[in-house]
Design a protein around this motif. Sequence first.
Motif, PDB file in Angstrom:
ATOM      1  N   SER A   1       0.916  -1.121   0.067  1.00  0.00           N
ATOM      2  CA  SER A   1       0.085  -0.032  -0.071  1.00  0.00           C
ATOM      3  C   SER A   1       0.738   1.304  -0.076  1.00  0.00           C
ATOM      4  N   THR A   2       0.596   2.224  -0.903  1.00  0.00           N
ATOM      5  CA  THR A   2       1.398   3.486  -0.926  1.00  0.00           C
ATOM      6  C   THR A   2       0.492   4.760  -0.145  1.00  0.00           C
ATOM      7  N   TYR A   3       1.461   5.788   0.011  1.00  0.00           N
ATOM      8  CA  TYR A   3       1.065   6.826   0.644  1.00  0.00           C
ATOM      9  C   TYR A   3       1.660   8.101   0.049  1.00  0.00           C
ATOM     10  N   TYR A   4       1.037   9.354  -0.044  1.00  0.00           N
ATOM     11  CA  TYR A   4       1.600  10.282  -0.906  1.00  0.00           C
ATOM     12  C   TYR A   4       1.331  11.620  -0.334  1.00  0.00           C
TER      13      TYR A   4
ATOM     14  N   LYS B   1       1.520  13.970  -5.417  1.00  0.00           N
ATOM     15  CA  LYS B   1       0.767  13.007  -6.388  1.00  0.00           C
ATOM     16  C   LYS B   1       0.714  13.227  -7.722  1.00  0.00           C
TER      17      LYS B   1
ATOM     18  N   TRP C   1      -0.480   3.402  10.752  1.00  0.00           N
ATOM     19  CA  TRP C   1       0.224   4.325   9.564  1.00  0.00           C
ATOM     20  C   TRP C   1       0.125   5.680  10.308  1.00  0.00           C
TER      21      TRP C   1
ATOM     22  N   GLN D   1       2.026   9.612   9.009  1.00  0.00           N
ATOM     23  CA  GLN D   1       3.185  10.210   8.247  1.00  0.00           C
ATOM     24  C   GLN D   1       4.053  11.228   8.824  1.00  0.00           C
TER      25      GLN D   1
END
Length: 124
Positions: free
Chosen positions: A57-60, A65, A104, A106
């Motif tokens: 899974s990815t997060y930006y 983006k 999670w 950031q």
Amino acid sequence: QVQLVESGGGLVQAGGSLRLSCAASGRASSANFMGWFRQAPGKEREFVAAISWTTGSTYYADSVKGRFTISREFAKGTVYLQMNSLKPEDTAVYYCAAKYGRGWSQRPSTFDSWGQGTQVTVSS
């Protein structure tokens, strides 16, 4: 011993591309999340992108983006950040980081291990 080693930074013109690599060894290779952060002169360190080491899974960050892509090569213990359509405001030292906690977040303070950083400079 935990070790994260970044590579791939450099000088590029606006609109160009770079690919950063982060080689993880030791305990870093058992992290739950691997992330990229950046810090420009006079500014706080900010989140760029992250990936779950197990699920992918990815997060930006909103600012990257559609331009940046994070990926992992599990067998090599390496995480990549492909940066396209670079802008002068992307200029910063880019850091790779590992997070061992399962939840999670950031926030930089939740990441446990950090590399030394690699400079990315985008000229206008």
